[in-house]
Write an enzyme that holds these catalytic residues in place. Structure first.
Site, short mmCIF file in Angstrom:
data_model
loop_
_atom_site.label_atom_id
_atom_site.label_comp_id
_atom_site.label_asym_id
_atom_site.label_seq_id
_atom_site.Cartn_x
_atom_site.Cartn_y
_atom_site.Cartn_z
N LYS A 23 1.65 -3.56 -18.04
CA LYS A 23 1.02 -2.57 -17.16
C LYS A 23 1.99 -1.42 -16.88
O LYS A 23 1.66 -0.26 -17.05
CB LYS A 23 0.62 -3.24 -15.84
CG LYS A 23 0.31 -2.24 -14.72
CD LYS A 23 -0.20 -2.92 -13.47
CE LYS A 23 0.83 -3.14 -12.39
NZ LYS A 23 1.33 -1.92 -11.73
N ASN A 24 3.19 -1.77 -16.47
CA ASN A 24 4.12 -0.72 -16.04
C ASN A 24 4.70 0.11 -17.17
O ASN A 24 5.27 1.16 -16.94
CB ASN A 24 5.26 -1.33 -15.20
CG ASN A 24 4.77 -1.74 -13.82
OD1 ASN A 24 3.63 -1.47 -13.46
ND2 ASN A 24 5.62 -2.41 -13.06
N ARG A 93 -0.47 4.26 -6.92
CA ARG A 93 0.68 5.10 -6.70
C ARG A 93 1.20 5.74 -8.00
O ARG A 93 1.64 6.89 -8.01
CB ARG A 93 1.80 4.26 -6.08
CG ARG A 93 3.08 5.01 -5.91
CD ARG A 93 4.15 4.10 -5.40
NE ARG A 93 5.45 4.68 -5.67
CZ ARG A 93 6.01 5.62 -4.94
NH1 ARG A 93 5.41 6.08 -3.88
NH2 ARG A 93 7.18 6.11 -5.27
N CYS A 117 -0.58 -0.06 -3.73
CA CYS A 117 -0.47 -1.26 -2.89
C CYS A 117 0.29 -0.94 -1.62
O CYS A 117 1.26 -0.18 -1.64
CB CYS A 117 0.30 -2.34 -3.65
SG CYS A 117 -0.66 -3.20 -4.87
N ARG A 122 6.25 4.33 0.51
CA ARG A 122 6.58 4.61 -0.89
C ARG A 122 6.60 6.12 -1.08
O ARG A 122 5.69 6.70 -1.65
CB ARG A 122 5.57 3.94 -1.81
CG ARG A 122 5.53 2.45 -1.62
CD ARG A 122 4.55 1.82 -2.56
NE ARG A 122 5.20 1.37 -3.78
CZ ARG A 122 4.56 0.79 -4.79
NH1 ARG A 122 3.27 0.62 -4.75
NH2 ARG A 122 5.22 0.39 -5.85
N ASP A 305 8.89 -7.41 -8.25
CA ASP A 305 7.50 -7.77 -8.54
C ASP A 305 7.32 -9.28 -8.71
O ASP A 305 6.20 -9.77 -8.72
CB ASP A 305 7.03 -7.05 -9.82
CG ASP A 305 6.77 -5.58 -9.57
OD1 ASP A 305 6.71 -5.17 -8.40
OD2 ASP A 305 6.63 -4.83 -10.55
N ARG A 397 -6.06 -5.41 -10.69
CA ARG A 397 -5.37 -4.16 -11.02
C ARG A 397 -4.29 -4.38 -12.07
O ARG A 397 -3.97 -3.48 -12.83
CB ARG A 397 -4.67 -3.61 -9.77
CG ARG A 397 -5.61 -3.12 -8.73
CD ARG A 397 -4.86 -2.69 -7.54
NE ARG A 397 -3.90 -1.67 -7.94
CZ ARG A 397 -3.34 -0.81 -7.12
NH1 ARG A 397 -3.64 -0.85 -5.85
NH2 ARG A 397 -2.49 0.06 -7.56
C1 UD1 Z 1 7.79 0.69 -10.17
C2 UD1 Z 1 6.79 -0.34 -10.59
C3 UD1 Z 1 6.61 -1.42 -9.52
C4 UD1 Z 1 7.96 -2.01 -9.16
C5 UD1 Z 1 8.96 -0.92 -8.82
C6 UD1 Z 1 10.38 -1.45 -8.59
C7 UD1 Z 1 5.29 0.93 -11.99
C8 UD1 Z 1 3.93 1.50 -12.18
N1 UD1 Z 1 5.51 0.31 -10.84
O1 UD1 Z 1 7.28 1.31 -9.01
O2 UD1 Z 1 5.74 -2.42 -10.03
O3 UD1 Z 1 7.82 -2.85 -8.03
O4 UD1 Z 1 9.04 0.04 -9.90
O5 UD1 Z 1 10.81 -2.14 -9.70
O6 UD1 Z 1 6.12 0.98 -12.89
N2 UD1 Z 1 11.59 5.52 -3.41
C9 UD1 Z 1 11.90 6.55 -2.56
N3 UD1 Z 1 11.60 7.83 -2.94
C10 UD1 Z 1 11.02 8.12 -4.13
C11 UD1 Z 1 10.73 7.06 -5.02
C12 UD1 Z 1 11.01 5.76 -4.63
O7 UD1 Z 1 12.40 6.34 -1.47
O8 UD1 Z 1 10.78 9.30 -4.41
C13 UD1 Z 1 11.88 4.13 -3.00
C14 UD1 Z 1 10.59 3.33 -2.85
O9 UD1 Z 1 10.03 3.52 -1.58
C15 UD1 Z 1 11.07 1.92 -3.06
C16 UD1 Z 1 12.19 2.08 -4.07
O10 UD1 Z 1 12.57 3.45 -4.02
O11 UD1 Z 1 11.60 1.40 -1.85
C17 UD1 Z 1 11.80 1.69 -5.48
O12 UD1 Z 1 10.77 2.48 -5.92
P1 UD1 Z 1 10.55 2.88 -7.46
O13 UD1 Z 1 11.62 2.31 -8.30
O14 UD1 Z 1 10.30 4.35 -7.50
O15 UD1 Z 1 9.22 2.11 -7.76
P2 UD1 Z 1 7.90 2.66 -8.46
O16 UD1 Z 1 8.26 3.53 -9.60
O17 UD1 Z 1 6.98 3.16 -7.44
#
Ligand code: UD1
Length: 419
Positions: A23-24, A93, A117, A122, A305, A397
């Site tokens: 998925k990711n 997201r 979710c 986030r 995850d 999802r």
């Molecule tokens: C992706 C994965 C998700 C996984 C996560 C961490 C996808 C579609 N989803 O989510 O399944 O749980 O990586 O491995 O690939 N953050 C900020 N500011 C930002 C961006 C992120 O503060 O602009 C924080 C987030 O709130 C969170 C942390 O960084 O606490 C990790 O987020 P991130 O690595 O960006 O996760 P996703 O890309 O959303």
């Protein structure tokens, strides 16, 4: 419509299961097809809600999408729009990574703050500040964000945190940039390597994916390709845990065990025997697992995850396990539901302490998010009696045919839909 899984627990899982496409990895790779004004053929995209929504958005933009057996063909020649409608944006997201691809191709994109979710704040601040560094102007008006520029200019971007989504967004936005982009403190997840491999096959120039420093040299054009998406490491981990919690003995058809090393290590520490060879991962679980401690970390650490799924697996282990969640701030919402089934989990801040109990009991429990929902299914597989897991829309999802695959392994699980 509300759907539930009805699970009769106590069956030991046995047999073989094939892990679906990731998925990711699929989501950013589908976004990447926007950058190629031709046809891209993708194989092994899982047929799940999140990929369907992403493809819906591509159709809205003007892409032609053809789905065949295990194949998705996307033609992005005639894209007519550069905005993402709010009702689609809100559904997940990761729609935010479409912004990087739309920007990369058209130098403008409009979108609202993304949904997804509910596992804690986030924000997308890292994405937006990276866009600014690439020379993109950002304006916000009543919940909508508009990004625009004449040209994207390569830049040095140092991420405060190795965000997976921000790393992907920067890569997508800088494929056609003038000059070179360096990302330091980049996320190192295998999904980023998969995205880079796919884009490089199209003709992009990305070096260092999978390490902390990624270099993207802008190119003039991309070409048509076909690409096989990697297998889903979280689905693989979920099935290993399902075997572990039922004292089972199963074999995964899974080609990249190196992606799940921390999961394999923790399951071995808990007493499981795991063997990997030639595209297979075989797990034999003991009657009773041992307690283990886990800390979630960015890759190559233990994946956030898998946190809930592992917690549920440890509810009936011998001893006390401790889990520390370092990535998301609100990722324990499933705990009261597990406790309804007789688990003994206490949360304090980002730590969960799990006191192993003898057996879980059945209950009616509610999915709180994608992985939180999956962890309740695992609990139901091991509990005594019939467990109902409601709100499984969250689970759908991200897991392809979860019930069907579990049934093949000998579980008794049915999907029930009520109007
Ligand atoms: C992706 C994965 C998700 C996984 C996560 C961490 C996808 C579609 N989803 O989510 O399944 O749980 O990586 O491995 O690939 N953050 C900020 N500011 C930002 C961006 C992120 O503060 O602009 C924080 C987030 O709130 C969170 C942390 O960084 O606490 C990790 O987020 P991130 O690595 O960006 O996760 P996703 O890309 O959303």
């Amino acid at each position: 419509m509300m759907s539930s899984y009805i699970i009769e627990g106590g069956k030991r899982l046995e047999g073989e299961v094939t892990i679906s496409g990731s998925k990711n990895a699929s989501l950013p790779i589908i976004a990447a097809t926007i950058l190629n004004p031709g046809t891209t053929k993708l194989y092994d995209i899982p047929n799940i809600h999140d990929t369907q929504i992403t493809l819906e958005i591509l159709k809205y933009l003007g892409c032609k999408v053809k789905k065949g057996h295990g194949k998705v063909e996307i033609n992005s020649k005639k894209i007519t729009k550069t905005d993402i409608p709010e009702h689609l944006m809100n559904q997940m997201r990761s729609t935010v990574i479409l912004a990087g691809a739309i920007l990369g191709r058209f130098k403008e994109a409009t979108f609202s703050y993304p949904g997804g979710c509910d596992i804690g704040a986030r924000p997308i601040d890292l994405h937006l500040s990276a866009f600014k560094k690439l020379g993109i102007n950002i304006s916000e008006y009543s919940g909508f964000i508009t990004c625009k520029c004449d040209k994207i200019i390569g830049a040095n971007i140092d991420l405060d945190f190795p965000s997976v989504g921000a790393t992907e967004n920067i890569i997508l936005a800088s494929i056609y940039a003038e000059g070179t982009t360096h990302i330091t403190n980049a996320a190192m997840e295998p999904e980023i390597v998969d995205l880079a491999q796919c884009l490089n096959k199209m003709g992009a120039k990305i070096e260092g994916a999978g390490t902390k420093i990624i270099k993207i040299t802008g190119v003039q054009k991309l070409k048509d390709i076909s690409y096989n998406v990697m297998q889903d490491r979280i689905e693989a981990g979920t099935f290993l845990c399902a075997a572990a919690i039922t004292g089972g003995d199963i074999c995964l058809n899974y080609r990249t065990p190196e992606h799940i090393t921390p999961i394999i290590n923790k399951l071995e520490e808990a007493g499981c025997e795991i063997k990997t060879a030639k595209g297979k991962v075989h797990i034999k679980a003991p009657k009773k697992l041992k307690a283990v401690d886990i800390k979630t970390m960015p890759y190559p650490g233990f994946p956030t995850d898998m946190q809930s799924v592992f917690a549920s697996t440890l509810t009936t282990s011998k001893g006390t396990s401790m889990i520390v969640e370092n990535i998301f701030e609100n990722r324990y919402r499933y705990v009261p539901e597990l406790n309804k089934m007789g688990a003994k989990i206490n949360i304090e801040g980002k730590t969960a302490v799990i006191k192993g109990v003898k057996k879980l009991s059945s209950a009616k429990v509610k999915s709180t998010d994608l992985r939180g929902g999956a962890c309740l299914v695992l609990a139901g597989l091991s509990a005594k009696g019939v467990t109902t897991v409601t709100n499984i829309e969250y689970i759908l999802r991200g897991y392809e045919k979860l019930d069907e695959k579990l049934r093949k392994l000998g579980a008794t699980i049915q999907l029930s839909s009520e109007m």
